[in-house]
Design a protein around this motif. Structure first.
Motif, PDB file in Angstrom:
ATOM      1  N   ALA A 284       0.791  -1.213   0.025  1.00 37.66           N
ATOM      2  CA  ALA A 284       0.030   0.042  -0.141  1.00 37.66           C
ATOM      3  C   ALA A 284       0.758   1.348   0.326  1.00 37.66           C
ATOM      4  CB  ALA A 284      -0.773  -0.082   1.048  1.00 37.66           C
ATOM      5  N   ILE A 285       2.191   1.233   0.790  1.00 35.21           N
ATOM      6  CA  ILE A 285       3.005   2.715   0.767  1.00 35.21           C
ATOM      7  C   ILE A 285       3.586   2.560  -0.497  1.00 35.21           C
ATOM      8  CG2 ILE A 285       5.096   3.390   1.703  1.00 35.21           C
ATOM      9  CD1 ILE A 285       4.529   1.883   4.329  1.00 35.21           C
ATOM     10  N   GLY A 286       3.634   1.549  -1.390  1.00 33.01           N
ATOM     11  CA  GLY A 286       4.194   1.617  -2.665  1.00 33.01           C
ATOM     12  C   GLY A 286       3.212   2.423  -3.648  1.00 33.01           C
ATOM     13  N   LEU A 287       1.972   1.989  -3.548  1.00 33.56           N
ATOM     14  CA  LEU A 287       1.170   2.698  -4.248  1.00 33.56           C
ATOM     15  C   LEU A 287       0.833   4.151  -3.920  1.00 33.56           C
ATOM     16  CD1 LEU A 287      -1.284   2.769  -6.346  1.00 33.56           C
ATOM     17  CD2 LEU A 287      -2.794   1.809  -4.535  1.00 33.56           C
ATOM     18  N   PHE A 288       0.956   4.556  -2.738  1.00 32.63           N
ATOM     19  CA  PHE A 288       0.831   5.785  -2.387  1.00 32.63           C
ATOM     20  C   PHE A 288       1.889   6.627  -2.564  1.00 32.63           C
ATOM     21  CE2 PHE A 288       0.474   9.067   1.088  1.00 32.63           C
ATOM     22  CZ  PHE A 288      -0.729   9.278   1.108  1.00 32.63           C
ATOM     23  N   ILE A 289       3.095   6.138  -2.519  1.00 35.12           N
ATOM     24  CA  ILE A 289       4.258   6.949  -3.068  1.00 35.12           C
ATOM     25  C   ILE A 289       4.233   7.289  -4.546  1.00 35.12           C
ATOM     26  CG2 ILE A 289       6.938   6.968  -3.476  1.00 35.12           C
ATOM     27  CD1 ILE A 289       6.840   5.345  -0.708  1.00 35.12           C
ATOM     28  N   ALA A 290       4.104   6.215  -5.136  1.00 31.93           N
ATOM     29  CA  ALA A 290       3.619   6.429  -6.690  1.00 31.93           C
ATOM     30  C   ALA A 290       2.665   7.426  -6.904  1.00 31.93           C
ATOM     31  CB  ALA A 290       3.365   5.012  -7.378  1.00 31.93           C
ATOM     32  N   THR A 291       1.501   7.388  -6.382  1.00 29.68           N
ATOM     33  CA  THR A 291       0.438   8.547  -6.628  1.00 29.68           C
ATOM     34  C   THR A 291       1.065   9.826  -6.501  1.00 29.68           C
ATOM     35  OG1 THR A 291      -1.178   6.695  -5.904  1.00 29.68           O
ATOM     36  CG2 THR A 291      -2.138   8.952  -5.886  1.00 29.68           C
ATOM     37  N   LEU A 292       1.797   9.903  -5.258  1.00 32.22           N
ATOM     38  CA  LEU A 292       1.930  11.371  -4.955  1.00 32.22           C
ATOM     39  C   LEU A 292       3.116  11.703  -5.814  1.00 32.22           C
ATOM     40  CD1 LEU A 292       2.701  11.159  -0.997  1.00 32.22           C
ATOM     41  CD2 LEU A 292       0.943  12.490  -2.267  1.00 32.22           C
ATOM     42  N   LEU A 293       4.012  10.942  -6.440  1.00 31.54           N
ATOM     43  CA  LEU A 293       5.009  11.286  -7.211  1.00 31.54           C
ATOM     44  C   LEU A 293       4.253  11.510  -8.474  1.00 31.54           C
ATOM     45  CD1 LEU A 293       8.069   8.892  -6.459  1.00 31.54           C
ATOM     46  CD2 LEU A 293       7.934  11.324  -5.720  1.00 31.54           C
ATOM     47  N   ILE A 294       3.679  10.901  -9.087  1.00 26.83           N
ATOM     48  CA  ILE A 294       2.954  10.794 -10.435  1.00 26.83           C
ATOM     49  C   ILE A 294       2.168  12.242 -10.415  1.00 26.83           C
ATOM     50  CG2 ILE A 294       1.636  10.011 -12.184  1.00 26.83           C
ATOM     51  CD1 ILE A 294       4.347   8.779 -12.114  1.00 26.83           C
ATOM     52  N   ASN A 301      -4.808  14.919 -15.647  1.00 30.74           N
ATOM     53  CA  ASN A 301      -6.047  15.669 -15.645  1.00 30.74           C
ATOM     54  C   ASN A 301      -6.799  15.741 -14.388  1.00 30.74           C
ATOM     55  OD1 ASN A 301      -5.201  16.354 -18.487  1.00 30.74           O
ATOM     56  ND2 ASN A 301      -6.246  14.574 -19.304  1.00 30.74           N
ATOM     57  N   THR A 302      -6.284  14.806 -13.404  1.00 28.05           N
ATOM     58  CA  THR A 302      -7.152  14.813 -12.407  1.00 28.05           C
ATOM     59  C   THR A 302      -6.288  15.192 -11.152  1.00 28.05           C
ATOM     60  OG1 THR A 302      -7.673  12.489 -13.168  1.00 28.05           O
ATOM     61  CG2 THR A 302      -8.100  12.918 -10.628  1.00 28.05           C
ATOM     62  N   PRO A 303      -7.268  16.068 -10.075  1.00 26.14           N
ATOM     63  CA  PRO A 303      -6.425  16.847  -9.158  1.00 26.14           C
ATOM     64  C   PRO A 303      -5.871  15.700  -8.065  1.00 26.14           C
ATOM     65  CG  PRO A 303      -8.579  17.580  -9.467  1.00 26.14           C
ATOM     66  CD  PRO A 303      -8.457  16.468 -10.371  1.00 26.14           C
ATOM     67  N   LEU A 304      -4.714  16.469  -7.372  1.00 26.98           N
ATOM     68  CA  LEU A 304      -4.086  15.254  -6.652  1.00 26.98           C
ATOM     69  C   LEU A 304      -4.710  14.910  -5.482  1.00 26.98           C
ATOM     70  CD1 LEU A 304      -1.296  14.397  -5.761  1.00 26.98           C
ATOM     71  CD2 LEU A 304      -0.676  16.258  -4.371  1.00 26.98           C
ATOM     72  N   ASP A 305      -5.683  15.518  -4.932  1.00 26.89           N
ATOM     73  CA  ASP A 305      -6.555  15.117  -3.811  1.00 26.89           C
ATOM     74  C   ASP A 305      -7.657  13.978  -4.227  1.00 26.89           C
ATOM     75  OD1 ASP A 305      -7.948  16.739  -5.393  1.00 26.89           O
ATOM     76  OD2 ASP A 305      -8.997  17.756  -3.569  1.00 26.89           O
ATOM     77  N   VAL A 306      -7.904  14.322  -5.429  1.00 32.56           N
ATOM     78  CA  VAL A 306      -8.815  12.942  -6.007  1.00 32.56           C
ATOM     79  C   VAL A 306      -8.091  11.838  -6.235  1.00 32.56           C
ATOM     80  CG1 VAL A 306     -10.379  12.327  -8.040  1.00 32.56           C
ATOM     81  CG2 VAL A 306     -10.326  14.558  -6.971  1.00 32.56           C
ATOM     82  N   ASN A 307      -6.728  11.860  -6.814  1.00 34.33           N
ATOM     83  CA  ASN A 307      -6.018  10.792  -6.885  1.00 34.33           C
ATOM     84  C   ASN A 307      -5.692  10.188  -5.742  1.00 34.33           C
ATOM     85  OD1 ASN A 307      -5.174  10.072  -9.770  1.00 34.33           O
ATOM     86  ND2 ASN A 307      -3.913  12.006  -9.745  1.00 34.33           N
ATOM     87  N   ILE A 308      -5.425  10.926  -4.350  1.00 36.21           N
ATOM     88  CA  ILE A 308      -5.303  10.264  -3.298  1.00 36.21           C
ATOM     89  C   ILE A 308      -6.522   9.269  -2.781  1.00 36.21           C
ATOM     90  CG2 ILE A 308      -4.552  10.925  -0.883  1.00 36.21           C
ATOM     91  CD1 ILE A 308      -2.945  13.088  -1.850  1.00 36.21           C
ATOM     92  N   TYR A 309      -7.542  10.012  -2.864  1.00 30.33           N
ATOM     93  CA  TYR A 309      -9.023   9.610  -2.446  1.00 30.33           C
ATOM     94  C   TYR A 309      -9.151   8.058  -3.046  1.00 30.33           C
ATOM     95  CZ  TYR A 309     -10.159  13.906  -0.172  1.00 30.33           C
ATOM     96  OH  TYR A 309     -10.093  15.046   0.525  1.00 30.33           O
ATOM     97  N   GLU A 310      -8.718   8.178  -4.479  1.00 30.41           N
ATOM     98  CA  GLU A 310      -8.843   7.034  -5.135  1.00 30.41           C
ATOM     99  C   GLU A 310      -7.577   5.892  -4.694  1.00 30.41           C
ATOM    100  OE1 GLU A 310     -10.359   8.983  -9.351  1.00 30.41           O
ATOM    101  OE2 GLU A 310      -8.487   8.434  -9.046  1.00 30.41           O
ATOM    102  N   THR A 311      -6.812   6.380  -4.457  1.00 24.00           N
ATOM    103  CA  THR A 311      -5.824   5.410  -3.993  1.00 24.00           C
ATOM    104  C   THR A 311      -6.169   4.905  -2.576  1.00 24.00           C
ATOM    105  OG1 THR A 311      -3.680   6.398  -5.417  1.00 24.00           O
ATOM    106  CG2 THR A 311      -3.467   5.077  -3.350  1.00 24.00           C
ATOM    107  N   ALA A 312      -6.493   5.608  -1.894  1.00 21.97           N
ATOM    108  CA  ALA A 312      -6.849   5.181  -0.332  1.00 21.97           C
ATOM    109  C   ALA A 312      -8.249   4.231  -0.373  1.00 21.97           C
ATOM    110  CB  ALA A 312      -7.646   6.411   0.375  1.00 21.97           C
ATOM    111  N   ILE A 313      -8.961   4.166  -1.443  1.00 27.61           N
ATOM    112  CA  ILE A 313     -10.192   3.187  -1.555  1.00 27.61           C
ATOM    113  C   ILE A 313      -9.494   2.033  -1.808  1.00 27.61           C
ATOM    114  CG2 ILE A 313     -12.186   2.780  -2.609  1.00 27.61           C
ATOM    115  CD1 ILE A 313     -12.970   5.773  -2.777  1.00 27.61           C
ATOM    116  N   ALA A 314      -8.734   2.084  -2.757  1.00 24.94           N
ATOM    117  CA  ALA A 314      -7.967   0.836  -3.604  1.00 24.94           C
ATOM    118  C   ALA A 314      -7.463   0.184  -2.529  1.00 24.94           C
ATOM    119  CB  ALA A 314      -7.084   1.096  -4.554  1.00 24.94           C
TER     120      ALA A 314
END
Length: 825
Positions: A284-294, A301-314
């Protein structure tokens, strides 16, 4: 009082808790089985997949998923084809009415064409992708022609060709993926191609969720990241990054605006797989780090907070996934620990089945051997009485039945007549056909046909002797078979025990040896330990190619000798043909003792063919055999007999059969295979190269001698040559040899060769004691020359002498003190 009540209540509450826990686990298992039955057997999973694939698009208007999926289900699970068609049509309706019509019509066209042409096709599996290709192309062309007011452009034809090509490829992929969704046909492990096909199908299914949003969050983003998380956690970085690339690529083809998802999913799969040792949290940490960096540095085209929410649900979905489901998935993925354990369990099962079968064969051979032996034992006691009654009936039939005095002899004087006949038969059998004078007088007084009775008894006794000899040969044949079956049973039993020994896991010792050698300054690529058993060490090493100065023999082997506490040598070294390649070296335990032999032999009269034969045989890693056989007489026939004896001995000993059984088998073969009186002697010495213990088996052979300093020891045994007696006991003489001993074995041509010698033992001991050299070959030549000199240069018999020098095995390079012997324990 309260304590007593608590002590009474507490155990019951624990029992109730355990019972509740068991009931809950059983309930979960039943629920899982019901869900599998509903979703897999009833086809609900196929219906849902069909619905999502029916609404999946490529480049916003191509629909290559529906027809391949329907065709694959129709071929592999035909009963579920109607359910799949309903799901595909329903999914197409969510996109447009035309899309649903195209899916339905193309499926019907495929069914009709496939059914009509089925009689002309030999292999439906191979022809299916071509049917799908043709159906997709013509259906799409017709649909575009009608949709654009009966007009057709080159662009439409190109798009139809592209979609048809995609359907061809997807058909091949779905044909490998659909069997994995069957409850009855689950495979224990998947091939790499099947894993990739499954990933492509899952990614294709997820494209059907494009456009679904809840609270501004995209379902396809959540589900794709969850898919990458699961495979990263199960298969590691390789599988995770592959899933990320494939899923991202398919999403990018479905929606160009989602192109950045490929880099995000691939990076997430890589990091999540690398951090899988931290369990689900690490992935999970690996996905979270990749989401932040990308999200921060990539063009999204997606805001960072929306990406973080989607990652959190996954991530939440990953933690909600049952660990049993993940373990079941891991068993099918090559390279995972679960898959390795599953394969090892399968190999252990195969090994146990093989061992069981070999043990069964061993018990069968042992039972057969016991059956042959018991038959001979219970038959031995019944012969004498039955043989006498049989002979007596034959004699009386030929003589007494036609005699006028038979009533007087066999009715009035039965006991006396019976006793006289019995005594006559015994004396006839023991006296070579002659009766004693007293018995002849008694027989004359009692019988009126003495001459005829005597002739009948003699004839029946002769028949009895012939029958006994034949029965004895048959009995010997049975014993030979019984001994051979018993020997085979023992060999198979030992083989089963060897199979049952698993290769020990020496990973810790391998790392210790690798670290120790690298600390010494040696560049070692890899160490593989197969055995650390004392006296049976087996280690393989991979070394970078060096300048060829013998580092393996001069440095590594001495270091291993000090670490393992025994002498290690280089058994084999495979040099790399390339300058920057690797050498492969095998290290084994050195034998504690070595044997140097010297042999001298000569034929009678200086001829070319000698009746003596000799052989030195190395049996496995420990035993060394020296054998001399002397055929009866001289010349080619004697040479053939002695050589055949040693050939049979070598074959039987190399098969693993014990020495005494081997010699008895050879004796039986030699005595049964020919009626000629052809005999041969055997002088066999079995020496253990680890402790220098020796066994001597002498069959009609001359004594052997051991020279130990100023002492000369005599080794002899009293066994007749092989082939004379069909049954004999083999006397085994055991002796402990020492380093520096000289073992001298010879045929009778050497031992009894000296002329004008009364005591051959004393003469041979004196000559051996006077020897001043320890070279085996010189000793053999000197003794033979001394014997020939006593005969004034003539060779009266075949002569053979074998001299063996037992030495400590001194390694070429001594051990290098390293001070880390405690490493290997």
């Amino acid at each position: 009082m309260e304590k007593v009540e608590q002590s009474i209540i507490a155990p019951g509450s624990n029992v109730d808790f355990e019972d509740t826990k068991v009931e809950v686990s059983k309930g979960l298992e039943r629920l899982q089985q019901k869900l599998e039955t509903i979703f897999l057997q009833k086809g609900i999973v196929l219906l849902l997949i069909g619905f999502l694939l029916g609404r999946a698009l490529i480049l916003s208007h191509l629909t290559p998923f529906a027809l391949p999926f329907f065709a694959s289900v129709y071929l592999l699970r035909r009963r579920k084809a109607p359910i799949v068609l309903i799901g595909l049509t329903a999914g197409g309706l969510t996109v447009s009415l035309g899309n649903a019509v195209l899916i339905f019509i193309s499926s019907l066209v495929f069914l009709v064409s496939f059914k009509l042409l089925s009689r002309f096709q030999k292999d439906e599996i191979k022809s299916l992708p071509y049917f799908v290709l043709a159906t997709s192309f013509f259906s799409k062309c017709a649909f575009l022609y009608i949709q654009q007011s009966f007009q057709f452009t080159i662009y439409n034809g190109l798009m139809a060709g592209v979609e048809a090509s995609l359907t061809f490829i997807l058909t091949l992929i779905f044909m490998q993926s659909i069997p994995l969704l069957s409850l009855k046909k689950r495979k224990r492990s998947l091939k790499i191609e099947e894993v990739v096909s499954l990933i492509i199908m899952l990614a294709s299914v997820l494209t059907g969720t494009i456009g679904w949003k809840f609270y501004g969050l995209s379902a396809e983003h959540v589900l794709s990241r969850y898919l990458v998380l699961v495979f990263s956690f199960v298969g590691g970085a390789t599988v995770g990054s592959t899933v990320g690339v494939v899923t991202g690529l398919i999403f990018s083809l479905a929606n160009v605006s989602s192109f950045y998802q490929m880099s995000l999913l691939a990076f997430s799969g890589l990091l999540g797989g690398l951090l899988k040792e931290g369990k689900r949290a690490g992935t999970a940490i690996g996905l979270f780090i990749a989401t932040l960096l990308i999200g921060m540095y990539g063009e999204t085209n997606t805001p960072l907070d929306v990406n973080i929410y989607e990652t959190a649900i996954a991530i939440v979905l990953l933690f909600l996934t049952p660990i049993n489901l993940i373990s079941q998935l891991a068993k099918h993925i090559p390279g995972t620990n679960e898959h390795t354990q599953e394969q090892q369990q399968y190999m252990r099962k195969i090994r146990d089945i093989t061992v069981h079968r070999v043990e069964q064969f061993s018990s069968v051979f042992q039972a057969l051997s016991n059956s042959f032996s018991q038959y001979d034992q219970w038959r031995e006691g019944d012969h004498e009485e039955s043989d006498f009654d049989y002979i007596l009936s034959n004699v009386t039939e030929k003589t007494c039945q036609t005699c006028f005095k038979k009533e007087k002899c066999w009715t009035a004087n039965f006991d006396k007549t019976y006793e006289i006949m019995k005594t006559a038969m015994q004396e006839m059998e023991d006296g070579n056909g002659n009766l004693s004078p007293k018995l002849r007088r008694d027989l004359d007084k009692h019988c009126s046909r003495v001459q005829k009775v005597e002739e009948a008894i003699f004839q029946e006794v002769s028949f009895l002797h012939a029958n006994k000899k034949l029965k004895q040969q048959v009995q010997e044949s049975r014993k030979l078979v019984a001994e051979q079956l018993l020997g085979v049973s023992e060999v198979m039993g030992n083989f089963a025990k060897e199979i049952q020994r698993e290769r020990e896991n020496h990973q810790k010792q391998e790392e210790m040896i690798l670290d120790a050698l690298q600390d010494f300054g040696l560049d070692i690529e890899q160490v593989e330990i197969y055995s650390l058993e004392e006296g049976n060490v087996d280690i393989d090493m991979t070394l970078p190619t060096v300048n060829g100065h013998g580092e393996s023999e001069k440095i590594i082997a001495p270091l291993l000798s000090d670490i393992l506490g025994e002498t290690i040598i280089v058994q084999m070294e495979e040099q790399s043909p390339f300058p920057n390649g690797f050498n492969y070296v095998t290290f084994r335990s050195a034998k504690a003792f070595t044997i140097d032999t010297g042999i001298a032999h000569a034929a009678k009269g200086g001829g070319l063919i000698s009746g003596d034969s000799f052989s030195t045989i190395e049996l496995g890693a420990r035993k060394y055999a020296i054998a001399i056989s002397d055929g009866m007489g001289n010349g080619e026939r004697a040479h053939h007999e002695s050589n055949e004896t040693l050939r049979l001995l070598q074959k039987i000993l190399q098969s693993g059969i014990e020495e005494k059984v081997a010699i008895k088998s050879i004796n039986s073969i030699l005595s049964l295979r020919t009626p000629d009186e052809i005999f041969s002697t055997l002088d066999l010495a079995m020496i253990d190269l680890q402790d220098a213990s020796a066994k001597f088996l002498k069959i009609g052979s001359t004594p052997s001698f051991v020279k130990r300093g100023d002492q000369v020891l005599k080794i002899e045994s009293s066994n007749l040559p092989m082939g004379i007696l069909q049954e004999f006991d083999v006397d085994v003489v055991s002796t402990q040899l020492k380093a520096g001993d000289l073992l001298i074995m010879m045929s009778d041509g050497i031992f009894e060769g000296p002329k004008h010698v009364e005591n051959y033992d004393l003469w041979m001991k004196r000559k051996i004691k006077e020897l001043e050299t320890e070279d085996p070959q010189q000793i053999a030549d000197l003794i033979m020359e001394e014997v020939i000199r006593t005969r004034s240069g003539s060779i009266e018999d075949d002569m053979t002498i074998v001299v063996a020098n037992i030495k400590h095995n001194t390694p070429k390079w001594s051990a290098i003190p390293f001070g880390k012997k405690a490493l290997i324990s």
